[in-house]
Design a protein around this motif. Structure first.
Motif, PDB file in Angstrom:
ATOM      1  N   ASP A 100      -1.190  -4.758  -9.575  1.00  0.00           N
ATOM      2  CA  ASP A 100      -1.700  -3.445  -9.186  1.00  0.00           C
ATOM      3  C   ASP A 100      -3.213  -3.418  -9.386  1.00  0.00           C
ATOM      4  OD1 ASP A 100      -2.409  -0.708  -8.979  1.00  0.00           O
ATOM      5  OD2 ASP A 100      -0.374  -0.117  -9.515  1.00  0.00           O
ATOM      6  N   ILE A 101      -3.959  -3.229  -8.284  1.00  0.00           N
ATOM      7  CA  ILE A 101      -5.423  -3.212  -8.376  1.00  0.00           C
ATOM      8  C   ILE A 101      -5.982  -1.824  -8.069  1.00  0.00           C
ATOM      9  CG2 ILE A 101      -5.563  -5.647  -7.727  1.00  0.00           C
ATOM     10  CD1 ILE A 101      -6.623  -4.641  -4.951  1.00  0.00           C
ATOM     11  N   SER A 102      -5.096  -0.823  -8.018  1.00  0.00           N
ATOM     12  CA  SER A 102      -5.486   0.512  -7.557  1.00  0.00           C
ATOM     13  C   SER A 102      -6.693   1.066  -8.294  1.00  0.00           C
ATOM     14  CB  SER A 102      -4.319   1.492  -7.720  1.00  0.00           C
ATOM     15  OG  SER A 102      -3.140   0.953  -7.200  1.00  0.00           O
ATOM     16  N   HIS A 103      -6.682   0.948  -9.612  1.00  0.00           N
ATOM     17  CA  HIS A 103      -7.748   1.565 -10.406  1.00  0.00           C
ATOM     18  C   HIS A 103      -8.373   0.557 -11.361  1.00  0.00           C
ATOM     19  CE1 HIS A 103      -6.443   5.333  -8.665  1.00  0.00           C
ATOM     20  NE2 HIS A 103      -5.208   5.037  -9.026  1.00  0.00           N
ATOM     21  N   ALA A 104      -8.286  -0.723 -10.992  1.00  0.00           N
ATOM     22  CA  ALA A 104      -8.871  -1.775 -11.831  1.00  0.00           C
ATOM     23  C   ALA A 104     -10.396  -1.667 -11.823  1.00  0.00           C
ATOM     24  CB  ALA A 104      -8.433  -3.149 -11.328  1.00  0.00           C
ATOM     25  N   GLY A 105     -11.008  -1.896 -12.971  1.00  0.00           N
ATOM     26  CA  GLY A 105     -12.465  -1.890 -13.074  1.00  0.00           C
ATOM     27  C   GLY A 105     -13.050  -3.186 -12.550  1.00  0.00           C
ATOM     28  N   ALA A 106     -14.383  -3.258 -12.501  1.00  0.00           N
ATOM     29  CA  ALA A 106     -15.075  -4.417 -11.934  1.00  0.00           C
ATOM     30  C   ALA A 106     -14.719  -5.705 -12.677  1.00  0.00           C
ATOM     31  CB  ALA A 106     -16.586  -4.189 -11.964  1.00  0.00           C
ATOM     32  N   ASP A 107     -14.664  -5.634 -14.016  1.00  0.00           N
ATOM     33  CA  ASP A 107     -14.355  -6.838 -14.804  1.00  0.00           C
ATOM     34  C   ASP A 107     -12.928  -7.303 -14.571  1.00  0.00           C
ATOM     35  OD1 ASP A 107     -16.894  -6.764 -15.838  1.00  0.00           O
ATOM     36  OD2 ASP A 107     -16.330  -5.732 -17.694  1.00  0.00           O
ATOM     37  N   GLU A 108     -12.024  -6.350 -14.400  1.00  0.00           N
ATOM     38  CA  GLU A 108     -10.617  -6.684 -14.159  1.00  0.00           C
ATOM     39  C   GLU A 108     -10.427  -7.237 -12.744  1.00  0.00           C
ATOM     40  OE1 GLU A 108      -6.293  -4.448 -14.690  1.00  0.00           O
ATOM     41  OE2 GLU A 108      -8.140  -3.349 -15.175  1.00  0.00           O
ATOM     42  N   LEU A 109     -11.217  -6.723 -11.778  1.00  0.00           N
ATOM     43  CA  LEU A 109     -11.095  -7.170 -10.389  1.00  0.00           C
ATOM     44  C   LEU A 109     -11.665  -8.569 -10.173  1.00  0.00           C
ATOM     45  CD1 LEU A 109     -12.033  -3.973  -8.332  1.00  0.00           C
ATOM     46  CD2 LEU A 109      -9.879  -5.230  -8.189  1.00  0.00           C
ATOM     47  N   ILE A 134      -8.969  -4.033  -0.454  1.00  0.00           N
ATOM     48  CA  ILE A 134      -9.527  -5.063  -1.338  1.00  0.00           C
ATOM     49  C   ILE A 134     -10.544  -4.458  -2.309  1.00  0.00           C
ATOM     50  CG2 ILE A 134      -9.054  -6.962   0.241  1.00  0.00           C
ATOM     51  CD1 ILE A 134     -12.025  -6.967   0.983  1.00  0.00           C
ATOM     52  N   ARG A 135     -10.458  -3.139  -2.462  1.00  0.00           N
ATOM     53  CA  ARG A 135     -11.192  -2.375  -3.456  1.00  0.00           C
ATOM     54  C   ARG A 135     -12.720  -2.463  -3.309  1.00  0.00           C
ATOM     55  NH1 ARG A 135      -9.691  -0.654  -8.180  1.00  0.00           N
ATOM     56  NH2 ARG A 135     -11.763   0.245  -7.977  1.00  0.00           N
ATOM     57  N   LEU A 136     -13.180  -2.481  -2.048  1.00  0.00           N
ATOM     58  CA  LEU A 136     -14.607  -2.282  -1.814  1.00  0.00           C
ATOM     59  C   LEU A 136     -14.926  -0.791  -1.835  1.00  0.00           C
ATOM     60  CD1 LEU A 136     -15.407  -4.903   0.975  1.00  0.00           C
ATOM     61  CD2 LEU A 136     -15.610  -5.131  -1.497  1.00  0.00           C
ATOM     62  N   TYR A 137     -13.905   0.057  -1.670  1.00  0.00           N
ATOM     63  CA  TYR A 137     -14.022   1.504  -1.827  1.00  0.00           C
ATOM     64  C   TYR A 137     -13.107   1.952  -2.962  1.00  0.00           C
ATOM     65  CZ  TYR A 137     -16.352   2.086   2.753  1.00  0.00           C
ATOM     66  OH  TYR A 137     -17.219   2.043   3.816  1.00  0.00           O
ATOM     67  N   GLU A 138     -13.530   2.975  -3.662  1.00  0.00           N
ATOM     68  CA  GLU A 138     -12.676   3.590  -4.676  1.00  0.00           C
ATOM     69  C   GLU A 138     -11.574   4.413  -3.985  1.00  0.00           C
ATOM     70  OE1 GLU A 138     -12.658   3.312  -8.042  1.00  0.00           O
ATOM     71  OE2 GLU A 138     -14.152   1.736  -7.750  1.00  0.00           O
ATOM     72  N   GLY A 176      -3.202   7.056  -4.576  1.00  0.00           N
ATOM     73  CA  GLY A 176      -2.357   5.995  -4.042  1.00  0.00           C
ATOM     74  C   GLY A 176      -2.375   4.743  -4.897  1.00  0.00           C
ATOM     75  N   HIS A 177      -1.583   3.751  -4.459  1.00  0.00           N
ATOM     76  CA  HIS A 177      -1.453   2.500  -5.206  1.00  0.00           C
ATOM     77  C   HIS A 177      -1.548   1.316  -4.249  1.00  0.00           C
ATOM     78  CE1 HIS A 177      -0.313   4.398  -8.998  1.00  0.00           C
ATOM     79  NE2 HIS A 177       0.368   5.266  -8.248  1.00  0.00           N
ATOM     80  N   ILE A 178      -2.185   0.247  -4.735  1.00  0.00           N
ATOM     81  CA  ILE A 178      -2.298  -1.001  -3.969  1.00  0.00           C
ATOM     82  C   ILE A 178      -1.909  -2.154  -4.878  1.00  0.00           C
ATOM     83  CG2 ILE A 178      -3.870  -2.597  -2.802  1.00  0.00           C
ATOM     84  CD1 ILE A 178      -5.580  -0.132  -2.082  1.00  0.00           C
ATOM     85  N   LYS A 179      -0.954  -2.962  -4.405  1.00  0.00           N
ATOM     86  CA  LYS A 179      -0.580  -4.183  -5.128  1.00  0.00           C
ATOM     87  C   LYS A 179      -0.860  -5.375  -4.225  1.00  0.00           C
ATOM     88  CE  LYS A 179       3.155  -2.537  -8.128  1.00  0.00           C
ATOM     89  NZ  LYS A 179       4.603  -2.657  -8.408  1.00  0.00           N
ATOM     90  N   ILE A 180      -1.495  -6.393  -4.790  1.00  0.00           N
ATOM     91  CA  ILE A 180      -1.703  -7.648  -4.068  1.00  0.00           C
ATOM     92  C   ILE A 180      -1.092  -8.764  -4.905  1.00  0.00           C
ATOM     93  CG2 ILE A 180      -3.403  -9.306  -3.209  1.00  0.00           C
ATOM     94  CD1 ILE A 180      -5.133  -7.038  -2.341  1.00  0.00           C
ATOM     95  N   ILE A 209       0.871  -1.179   0.000  1.00  0.00           N
ATOM     96  CA  ILE A 209       0.000   0.000   0.000  1.00  0.00           C
ATOM     97  C   ILE A 209       0.905   1.225   0.000  1.00  0.00           C
ATOM     98  CG2 ILE A 209      -1.865   1.203   1.218  1.00  0.00           C
ATOM     99  CD1 ILE A 209      -2.297  -1.512   2.763  1.00  0.00           C
ATOM    100  N   GLU A 210       0.716   2.099  -0.967  1.00  0.00           N
ATOM    101  CA  GLU A 210       1.582   3.271  -1.067  1.00  0.00           C
ATOM    102  C   GLU A 210       0.744   4.538  -1.268  1.00  0.00           C
ATOM    103  OE1 GLU A 210       5.088   5.056  -3.952  1.00  0.00           O
ATOM    104  OE2 GLU A 210       4.659   2.917  -4.004  1.00  0.00           O
ATOM    105  N   GLY A 211       0.876   5.468  -0.321  1.00  0.00           N
ATOM    106  CA  GLY A 211       0.213   6.767  -0.444  1.00  0.00           C
ATOM    107  C   GLY A 211      -1.303   6.683  -0.542  1.00  0.00           C
ATOM    108  N   LEU A 212      -1.914   5.724   0.151  1.00  0.00           N
ATOM    109  CA  LEU A 212      -3.361   5.511   0.032  1.00  0.00           C
ATOM    110  C   LEU A 212      -4.150   6.674   0.625  1.00  0.00           C
ATOM    111  CD1 LEU A 212      -5.827   3.694  -0.554  1.00  0.00           C
ATOM    112  CD2 LEU A 212      -5.481   2.648   1.693  1.00  0.00           C
ATOM    113  N   LYS A 213      -5.062   7.203  -0.173  1.00  0.00           N
ATOM    114  CA  LYS A 213      -5.989   8.240   0.287  1.00  0.00           C
ATOM    115  C   LYS A 213      -7.404   7.843  -0.102  1.00  0.00           C
ATOM    116  CE  LYS A 213      -2.731  12.132  -0.021  1.00  0.00           C
ATOM    117  NZ  LYS A 213      -2.502  13.495  -0.533  1.00  0.00           N
ATOM    118  N   VAL A 214      -8.318   7.948   0.861  1.00  0.00           N
ATOM    119  CA  VAL A 214      -9.741   7.753   0.588  1.00  0.00           C
ATOM    120  C   VAL A 214     -10.475   8.941   1.192  1.00  0.00           C
ATOM    121  CG1 VAL A 214     -11.740   6.243   0.815  1.00  0.00           C
ATOM    122  CG2 VAL A 214      -9.454   5.243   0.694  1.00  0.00           C
TER     123      VAL A 214
END
Length: 330
Positions: free
Chosen positions: A83-92, A67-71, A75-79, A12-17
């Motif tokens: 990288d799932i930071s800005h992945a769409g629903a189909d990609e997730l 786990i991308r239940l919130y937009e 920031g960036h999230i890798k699992i 998790i890097e620089g995460l902002k919600v």
């Protein structure tokens, strides 16, 4: 304590919600609630990272965002390297089996109109193609793993106790063989007598399946029991991160010191001699955090610089990090 492989599963890097505030007839955007404001963490394979802090500090928002239940606002999230930071629903969707969540309130998180077998089997229906016999065999296997009697498969959630309902939630989370599970205060809604059973079950499952946990709680005694490392959160930011034993033996940040001073000691004589740190005032609003350090309005050790400049999150020892001007020479 888990033997950590220095291989981060979650980065998790620089995460902002930030949640927008709208007002007036035209719903104008007048500000933001900064629920999570620049959080960076790594969670290693096979470890349990405890995330603690007062109610409203942003712990659950971190868990849901990871786990991308919130937009994400930023920031960036890798699992597992993806990288799932800005992945769409189909990609997730194909990534969902690897990351699951156990919710705080087992009653609210289970559909009251579905039987136990339907609840546990729902992820299997969504992500796998099993025959009816394979499906029910997998459901029974999961019920066995969490200590639920197979004869309960056709019962409904209201027929179970709180502890049993949480076991149903755990079985559902395990259905797709995840690598990473966010445990969002999974014992907070349970009786004290049941809490230890659920935590012991989570530890057994971790050893058996090599699971990685982000364990969110405000119960510092339970975090001490289950976590390998502990991150302390205040008003949307991580103020201290350290191995569990180091943090409890010698808390570095003034906020961590105040939190731990509030945990009662079992020995009455030792408890009578302890000095409790009482924090004055209320937690500031996340929509209008203080200038400088977020904790400066309540910190008993605040200096002039704390009200002006935000402290950096830096190393203060072997594997230890903190955001405090007092610790910048360490």
């Amino acid at each position: 304590m888990a033997e950590l492989r220095q291989n981060p599963l979650v980065e998790i890097e620089g995460l902002k919600v930030h949640f927008p505030i709208h007002a007036g007839v035209f719903r104008r955007h007048i500000g933001d609630v900064k629920a999570v404001d620049d959080v960076s963490l790594q969670i290693y394979e096979g470890e349990t990272l405890g995330l603690v802090g007062e109610s409203g500090c942003g712990k659950s928002t971190v868990g849901r965002a990871v786990i991308r239940l919130y937009e994400l606002t930023d920031g960036h999230i890798k699992i597992d390297g993806r990288d799932i930071s800005h992945a769409g629903a189909d990609e997730l969707r194909p990534m969902r089996p690897a990351m699951q969540m156990i919710f705080q309130d087992p009653q609210a998180s289970l559909n009251p109109r579905m039987t136990v077998s339907a609840i546990i089997g729902e992820p299997l229906d969504e992500h796998q193609s099993l025959s009816p016999s394979e499906r029910i065999a997998r459901i029974y296997e999961l019920m066995d793993q969490v200590g639920l009697n197979r004869s309960f498969a056709n019962r409904y959630p209201h027929e179970f106790s709180g502890g049993q309902r949480q076991r149903i939630g755990i079985a559902r989370a395990l259905a797709l063989n995840p690598k990473f599970i966010v445990c969002d205060e999974p014992i907070a809604a349970l009786d004290v007598s049941i809490q230890a059973q659920v935590v012991n079950l989570l530890e057994e499952l971790q050893k058996k399946f090599g699971l990685t946990y982000l364990f969110i709680s405000h119960d510092l005694s339970m975090i001490r029991h289950i976590a390998d490392r502990v991150a302390v959160m205040y008003l949307g930011k991580i103020v201290e991160l350290a191995p569990r034993d180091d943090l409890y033996a010698d808390p570095a940040h003034p906020y961590t010191q105040a939190l731990l001073s509030a945990v009662p000691e079992p020995d009455p004589e030792h408890e009578a001699k302890r000095q409790h740190i009482i924090l004055e005032g209320d937690v500031p609003s996340p929509s209008n955090p203080p200038q400088g350090c977020n904790f400066c309005t309540r910190c008993p050790k605040a200096m002039d610089i704390c009200h002006e400049i935000e402290p950096s999150f830096h190393a203060v020892g072997d594997g230890r990090y903190a955001a405090c001007h007092l610790l910048e020479d360490r």
